[in-house]
Design a protein around this motif. Structure first.
Motif, PDB file in Angstrom:
ATOM      1  N   MET A   1     117.103  97.732  31.108  1.00 28.74           N
ATOM      2  CA  MET A   1     116.848  99.132  31.312  1.00 28.74           C
ATOM      3  C   MET A   1     116.108  99.273  32.633  1.00 28.74           C
ATOM      4  SD  MET A   1     114.805 101.937  28.997  1.00 28.74           S
ATOM      5  CE  MET A   1     115.861 101.649  27.610  1.00 28.74           C
ATOM      6  N   TYR A   2     116.537 100.252  33.410  1.00 28.73           N
ATOM      7  CA  TYR A   2     115.916 100.549  34.690  1.00 28.73           C
ATOM      8  C   TYR A   2     115.366 101.964  34.652  1.00 28.73           C
ATOM      9  CZ  TYR A   2     118.689  96.624  36.366  1.00 28.73           C
ATOM     10  OH  TYR A   2     119.259  95.400  36.537  1.00 28.73           O
ATOM     11  N   PHE A   3     114.189 102.158  35.198  1.00 29.38           N
ATOM     12  CA  PHE A   3     113.624 103.484  35.392  1.00 29.38           C
ATOM     13  C   PHE A   3     113.594 103.721  36.890  1.00 29.38           C
ATOM     14  CE2 PHE A   3     111.939 102.306  31.286  1.00 29.38           C
ATOM     15  CZ  PHE A   3     112.121 103.472  30.561  1.00 29.38           C
ATOM     16  N   LEU A   4     114.375 104.684  37.345  1.00 25.31           N
ATOM     17  CA  LEU A   4     114.496 104.943  38.773  1.00 25.31           C
ATOM     18  C   LEU A   4     114.297 106.419  39.068  1.00 25.31           C
ATOM     19  CD1 LEU A   4     117.840 102.994  39.355  1.00 25.31           C
ATOM     20  CD2 LEU A   4     115.569 102.197  39.960  1.00 25.31           C
ATOM     21  N   THR A   5     113.838 106.686  40.269  1.00 17.61           N
ATOM     22  CA  THR A   5     113.872 108.065  40.742  1.00 17.61           C
ATOM     23  C   THR A   5     115.317 108.351  41.128  1.00 17.61           C
ATOM     24  OG1 THR A   5     113.484 107.445  43.039  1.00 17.61           O
ATOM     25  CG2 THR A   5     111.524 107.898  41.674  1.00 17.61           C
ATOM     26  N   ILE A   6     115.626 109.612  41.284  1.00 18.92           N
ATOM     27  CA  ILE A   6     116.985 109.950  41.713  1.00 18.92           C
ATOM     28  C   ILE A   6     117.243 109.361  43.093  1.00 18.92           C
ATOM     29  CG2 ILE A   6     118.569 111.822  42.285  1.00 18.92           C
ATOM     30  CD1 ILE A   6     117.139 113.515  40.128  1.00 18.92           C
ATOM     31  N   HIS A   7     116.257 109.445  43.972  1.00 20.27           N
ATOM     32  CA  HIS A   7     116.414 108.854  45.311  1.00 20.27           C
ATOM     33  C   HIS A   7     116.705 107.364  45.209  1.00 20.27           C
ATOM     34  CE1 HIS A   7     115.428 112.181  47.967  1.00 20.27           C
ATOM     35  NE2 HIS A   7     114.441 112.504  47.175  1.00 20.27           N
ATOM     36  N   GLY A   8     115.998 106.685  44.304  1.00 25.48           N
ATOM     37  CA  GLY A   8     116.167 105.243  44.147  1.00 25.48           C
ATOM     38  C   GLY A   8     117.506 104.848  43.564  1.00 25.48           C
ATOM     39  N   SER A   9     118.194 105.788  42.946  1.00 25.85           N
ATOM     40  CA  SER A   9     119.479 105.470  42.310  1.00 25.85           C
ATOM     41  C   SER A   9     120.666 105.670  43.238  1.00 25.85           C
ATOM     42  CB  SER A   9     119.666 106.324  41.053  1.00 25.85           C
ATOM     43  OG  SER A   9     119.911 107.673  41.393  1.00 25.85           O
ATOM     44  N   LYS A  10     120.427 106.212  44.421  1.00 24.85           N
ATOM     45  CA  LYS A  10     121.541 106.455  45.353  1.00 24.85           C
ATOM     46  C   LYS A  10     122.299 105.164  45.629  1.00 24.85           C
ATOM     47  CE  LYS A  10     119.716 110.458  47.772  1.00 24.85           C
ATOM     48  NZ  LYS A  10     119.267 110.990  49.059  1.00 24.85           N
ATOM     49  N   GLY A  11     123.616 105.245  45.543  1.00 24.82           N
ATOM     50  CA  GLY A  11     124.468 104.090  45.811  1.00 24.82           C
ATOM     51  C   GLY A  11     124.653 103.165  44.619  1.00 24.82           C
ATOM     52  N   LEU A  12     123.971 103.426  43.512  1.00 25.70           N
ATOM     53  CA  LEU A  12     124.075 102.577  42.318  1.00 25.70           C
ATOM     54  C   LEU A  12     124.881 103.297  41.242  1.00 25.70           C
ATOM     55  CD1 LEU A  12     120.342 101.430  42.138  1.00 25.70           C
ATOM     56  CD2 LEU A  12     122.262 100.213  43.184  1.00 25.70           C
ATOM     57  N   ALA A  13     125.352 102.525  40.262  1.00 23.30           N
ATOM     58  CA  ALA A  13     126.056 103.106  39.118  1.00 23.30           C
ATOM     59  C   ALA A  13     125.673 102.321  37.875  1.00 23.30           C
ATOM     60  CB  ALA A  13     127.561 103.066  39.330  1.00 23.30           C
ATOM     61  N   PHE A  14     125.635 103.009  36.745  1.00 27.02           N
ATOM     62  CA  PHE A  14     125.225 102.411  35.476  1.00 27.02           C
ATOM     63  C   PHE A  14     126.145 102.904  34.365  1.00 27.02           C
ATOM     64  CE2 PHE A  14     121.590 102.918  38.246  1.00 27.02           C
ATOM     65  CZ  PHE A  14     121.040 101.649  38.257  1.00 27.02           C
ATOM     66  N   GLU A  15     126.287 102.107  33.327  1.00 27.58           N
ATOM     67  CA  GLU A  15     127.114 102.515  32.183  1.00 27.58           C
ATOM     68  C   GLU A  15     126.587 103.808  31.576  1.00 27.58           C
ATOM     69  OE1 GLU A  15     130.021 101.080  31.211  1.00 27.58           O
ATOM     70  OE2 GLU A  15     129.725  99.864  33.004  1.00 27.58           O
ATOM     71  N   ASN A  16     125.301 103.847  31.299  1.00 28.24           N
ATOM     72  CA  ASN A  16     124.664 105.017  30.688  1.00 28.24           C
ATOM     73  C   ASN A  16     123.530 105.489  31.584  1.00 28.24           C
ATOM     74  OD1 ASN A  16     126.110 104.906  28.075  1.00 28.24           O
ATOM     75  ND2 ASN A  16     125.056 102.952  27.938  1.00 28.24           N
ATOM     76  N   VAL A  17     123.451 106.792  31.769  1.00 27.16           N
ATOM     77  CA  VAL A  17     122.396 107.362  32.595  1.00 27.16           C
ATOM     78  C   VAL A  17     121.707 108.477  31.819  1.00 27.16           C
ATOM     79  CG1 VAL A  17     121.942 108.716  34.686  1.00 27.16           C
ATOM     80  CG2 VAL A  17     123.526 106.782  34.774  1.00 27.16           C
ATOM     81  N   PHE A  18     120.387 108.459  31.855  1.00 27.72           N
ATOM     82  CA  PHE A  18     119.567 109.507  31.257  1.00 27.72           C
ATOM     83  C   PHE A  18     118.851 110.231  32.381  1.00 27.72           C
ATOM     84  CE2 PHE A  18     120.241 106.557  27.888  1.00 27.72           C
ATOM     85  CZ  PHE A  18     120.228 107.300  26.726  1.00 27.72           C
ATOM     86  N   VAL A  19     119.052 111.530  32.466  1.00 25.51           N
ATOM     87  CA  VAL A  19     118.347 112.362  33.439  1.00 25.51           C
ATOM     88  C   VAL A  19     117.404 113.231  32.621  1.00 25.51           C
ATOM     89  CG1 VAL A  19     118.556 114.058  35.293  1.00 25.51           C
ATOM     90  CG2 VAL A  19     120.381 112.375  34.941  1.00 25.51           C
ATOM     91  N   ILE A  20     116.120 113.047  32.824  1.00 29.00           N
ATOM     92  CA  ILE A  20     115.141 113.780  32.016  1.00 29.00           C
ATOM     93  C   ILE A  20     114.454 114.862  32.846  1.00 29.00           C
ATOM     94  CG2 ILE A  20     114.760 111.845  30.452  1.00 29.00           C
ATOM     95  CD1 ILE A  20     112.177 111.262  31.968  1.00 29.00           C
ATOM     96  N   GLY A  21     113.975 115.890  32.160  1.00 27.00           N
ATOM     97  CA  GLY A  21     113.223 116.943  32.833  1.00 27.00           C
ATOM     98  C   GLY A  21     114.062 117.960  33.570  1.00 27.00           C
TER      99      GLY A  21
END
Length: 113
Positions: free
Chosen positions: A1-21
């Motif tokens: 499990m990775y906890f990333l900011t949206i900026h930190g996720s640029k260029g990456l992809a994951f099977e499941n993504v949770f966007v909170i808030g």
């Protein structure tokens, strides 16, 4: 499990993504302004770039396009006991919304009648 900011996720992809808030005041930020309302001269003098709704919208796009399979977006119903509205960006995305009150918690089963 990775906890990333949206900026930190640029260029990456994951099977499941949770966007909170994803509520008004969270995403987009309560400090975000329309680009047409930006006082460029004042921003230059203060050396503070403004947060615009357009930039926040682009961040939302980055967030939701990181998911390969499933995307989960959450928002609170209340904050400090005050009703809270979901982000206007959710309407723009035209995604189906499932109320958490209608989903069985993990580890329990719903009976079919």
């Amino acid at each position: 499990m990775y906890f990333l900011t949206i900026h930190g996720s640029k260029g990456l992809a994951f099977e499941n993504v949770f966007v909170i808030g994803c509520y008004d005041g969270g995403l987009p930020s309560g400090h975000a302004v329309e680009l047409k309302d930006v006082d460029v001269q004042s921003c230059r003098e203060k050396a503070e770039p403004p947060t615009t709704l357009e930039e926040e919208r682009r961040l939302m796009y980055v967030a939701v396009t990181r998911a390969k399979q499933k995307l989960y977006i959450t928002y609170p119903k209340t904050i400090q006991d005050k009703p809270c509205g979901k982000s206007g960006f959710l309407k723009e995305l035209n995604l189906p919304i499932i109320d958490s009150d209608k989903v069985s918690p993990v580890g329990t089963a719903m009976a079919a009648f």
